[in-house]
Design a protein around this motif. Structure first.
Motif, PDB file in Angstrom:
ATOM      1  N   PRO A  62       0.803  -1.223   0.000  1.00 31.04           N
ATOM      2  CA  PRO A  62       0.000   0.000   0.000  1.00 31.04           C
ATOM      3  C   PRO A  62       0.833   1.269   0.000  1.00 31.04           C
ATOM      4  O   PRO A  62       1.950   1.307   0.512  1.00 31.04           O
ATOM      5  N   ALA A  63       0.265   2.321  -0.574  1.00 30.48           N
ATOM      6  CA  ALA A  63       0.875   3.655  -0.552  1.00 30.48           C
ATOM      7  C   ALA A  63      -0.195   4.665  -0.918  1.00 30.48           C
ATOM      8  O   ALA A  63      -1.192   4.336  -1.560  1.00 30.48           O
ATOM      9  N   ILE A  64       0.034   5.905  -0.493  1.00 28.67           N
ATOM     10  CA  ILE A  64      -0.877   7.007  -0.806  1.00 28.67           C
ATOM     11  C   ILE A  64      -0.173   7.942  -1.779  1.00 28.67           C
ATOM     12  O   ILE A  64       0.943   8.404  -1.508  1.00 28.67           O
ATOM     13  N   LEU A  65      -0.808   8.203  -2.910  1.00 32.85           N
ATOM     14  CA  LEU A  65      -0.254   9.145  -3.884  1.00 32.85           C
ATOM     15  C   LEU A  65      -0.965  10.482  -3.702  1.00 32.85           C
ATOM     16  O   LEU A  65      -2.163  10.599  -3.957  1.00 32.85           O
ATOM     17  N   ALA A  66      -0.228  11.475  -3.224  1.00 39.88           N
ATOM     18  CA  ALA A  66      -0.800  12.801  -2.952  1.00 39.88           C
ATOM     19  C   ALA A  66      -0.352  13.762  -4.046  1.00 39.88           C
ATOM     20  O   ALA A  66       0.837  14.061  -4.170  1.00 39.88           O
ATOM     21  N   SER A  67      -1.305  14.241  -4.834  1.00 40.98           N
ATOM     22  CA  SER A  67      -0.972  15.036  -6.006  1.00 40.98           C
ATOM     23  C   SER A  67      -1.610  16.418  -5.975  1.00 40.98           C
ATOM     24  O   SER A  67      -2.676  16.625  -5.374  1.00 40.98           O
ATOM     25  N   GLY A 105      -4.024  -3.353   0.363  1.00 37.83           N
ATOM     26  CA  GLY A 105      -2.687  -3.355  -0.220  1.00 37.83           C
ATOM     27  C   GLY A 105      -2.558  -2.554  -1.493  1.00 37.83           C
ATOM     28  O   GLY A 105      -1.590  -2.724  -2.250  1.00 37.83           O
ATOM     29  N   GLY A 106      -3.527  -1.645  -1.750  1.00 40.69           N
ATOM     30  CA  GLY A 106      -3.517  -0.902  -2.997  1.00 40.69           C
ATOM     31  C   GLY A 106      -2.915   0.487  -2.922  1.00 40.69           C
ATOM     32  O   GLY A 106      -2.461   0.939  -1.866  1.00 40.69           O
ATOM     33  N   LEU A 107      -2.940   1.166  -4.057  1.00 36.93           N
ATOM     34  CA  LEU A 107      -2.490   2.553  -4.151  1.00 36.93           C
ATOM     35  C   LEU A 107      -3.720   3.457  -4.125  1.00 36.93           C
ATOM     36  O   LEU A 107      -4.633   3.289  -4.929  1.00 36.93           O
ATOM     37  N   PHE A 108      -3.723   4.411  -3.208  1.00 36.74           N
ATOM     38  CA  PHE A 108      -4.843   5.340  -3.081  1.00 36.74           C
ATOM     39  C   PHE A 108      -4.397   6.719  -3.534  1.00 36.74           C
ATOM     40  O   PHE A 108      -3.433   7.279  -3.011  1.00 36.74           O
ATOM     41  N   GLY A 109      -5.078   7.269  -4.543  1.00 35.77           N
ATOM     42  CA  GLY A 109      -4.745   8.598  -5.037  1.00 35.77           C
ATOM     43  C   GLY A 109      -5.644   9.657  -4.434  1.00 35.77           C
ATOM     44  O   GLY A 109      -6.861   9.458  -4.333  1.00 35.77           O
ATOM     45  N   ILE A 110      -5.058  10.756  -4.006  1.00 32.14           N
ATOM     46  CA  ILE A 110      -5.843  11.813  -3.371  1.00 32.14           C
ATOM     47  C   ILE A 110      -5.264  13.181  -3.719  1.00 32.14           C
ATOM     48  O   ILE A 110      -4.057  13.324  -3.939  1.00 32.14           O
ATOM     49  N   TYR A 111      -6.150  14.173  -3.778  1.00 34.54           N
ATOM     50  CA  TYR A 111      -5.745  15.553  -4.036  1.00 34.54           C
ATOM     51  C   TYR A 111      -5.927  16.338  -2.740  1.00 34.54           C
ATOM     52  O   TYR A 111      -7.064  16.703  -2.392  1.00 34.54           O
ATOM     53  N   PRO A 112      -4.847  16.624  -2.017  1.00 40.00           N
ATOM     54  CA  PRO A 112      -4.977  17.318  -0.726  1.00 40.00           C
ATOM     55  C   PRO A 112      -5.649  18.684  -0.810  1.00 40.00           C
ATOM     56  O   PRO A 112      -6.236  19.146   0.172  1.00 40.00           O
TER      57      PRO A 112
END
Length: 253
Positions: free
Chosen positions: A33-38, A111-118
């Motif tokens: 898992p990881a968080i992609l903050a864009s 265990g996935g990748l979560f994409g988020i826009y802060p």
């Protein structure tokens, strides 16, 4: 299955047509898992980023995209599901935030990748705005997952507001090194910690993107821009009305 087919067709088409350049792909873990903050410049951000990654990225999208009636609504819903987006009811500010957090925690737990826009919404003018601590920080602290800062470059120039046909140009994506906030695990109830974590993430995004940073929320900036536009239109109408009245009252030569 559906995601793979959508990724192949949409992702392949995007890469072929726009040829996005990418830096830092090695910072995306091959698994886990990881968080992609864009940053968020364009509607297309949620498609360009997944297009260049080998792994599935799950973003959240407003529920209306999944519930619209008719054939067009069904096709839209199938499209968003196919590209890995989850519906979130944004009818209430607090409810929307809680739904986004739950969605993120669920994706991370799997265990996935979560994409988020802060920033919470698209930038109205290409600048980087203050991050909202209720989403990114709470998901990071609740799960212990690393946060990977991402900068989308020039995606807002491809299809500016009001333009139907996109401009063929190369957008860019810069992916930073993972940020570890495990030292704050379990402290998602501390608003000062949430603010600190969010600001650290936004600082890394700013370094990657080169954007000017504005220390207000993007939603507030949009309100200000709308109010200024309305005031300018009102002043222009008043001036035009006064000019017309002056012309009418002027004695004939």
């Amino acid at each position: 299955m559906i995601y793979g087919a959508m990724k192949f067709s949409i992702g392949g088409s995007l890469k072929l047509a726009f040829r996005p350049w990418v830096e830092g792909l090695e910072n995306i873990p091959a698994e886990g898992p990881a968080i992609l903050a864009s940053n968020h410049l364009s509607f297309s951000d949620s498609f360009f980023l997944p297009a260049v990654l080998d792994r599935k990225v799950t973003f959240i999208a407003k529920a209306e995209y999944f519930t619209s009636p008719g054939i067009k609504g069904k096709l839209t819903a199938a499209f968003f599901k196919g590209v890995g987006q989850l519906p979130v009811d944004r009818s209430g500010a607090r409810g929307a935030g809680e739904a986004a957090i739950k969605a993120g925690v669920d994706v991370i737990a799997g265990g996935g990748l979560f994409g988020i826009y802060p920033e919470g919404t698209r930038s109205p003018d290409g600048r980087l705005y203050r991050g909202k601590p209720g989403g990114i920080a709470r998901v990071a602290l609740a799960t212990g997952a690393p946060v990977i800062p991402v900068a989308m470059i020039d995606t807002e120039k491809i299809q500016p507001p009001g333009k139907v046909v996109p401009k063929l140009m190369r957008p860019g994506i810069r992916i930073g090194k993972p940020l570890d906030f495990s030292r704050y695990h379990g402290m998602e109830g501390d608003r000062f910690i949430l603010r600190s974590v969010t600001d650290e993430v936004m600082y890394e995004i700013m370094k990657l993107s080169g954007q000017e940073y504005v220390d207000i929320y993007a939603t507030a900036a949009k309100r200000q821009i709308a109010e200024q536009k309305a005031a300018a239109e009102k002043a222009a109408k008043a001036a035009a009305k006064a000019d017309t009245a002056e012309t009418t009252d002027r004695p004939a030569a």
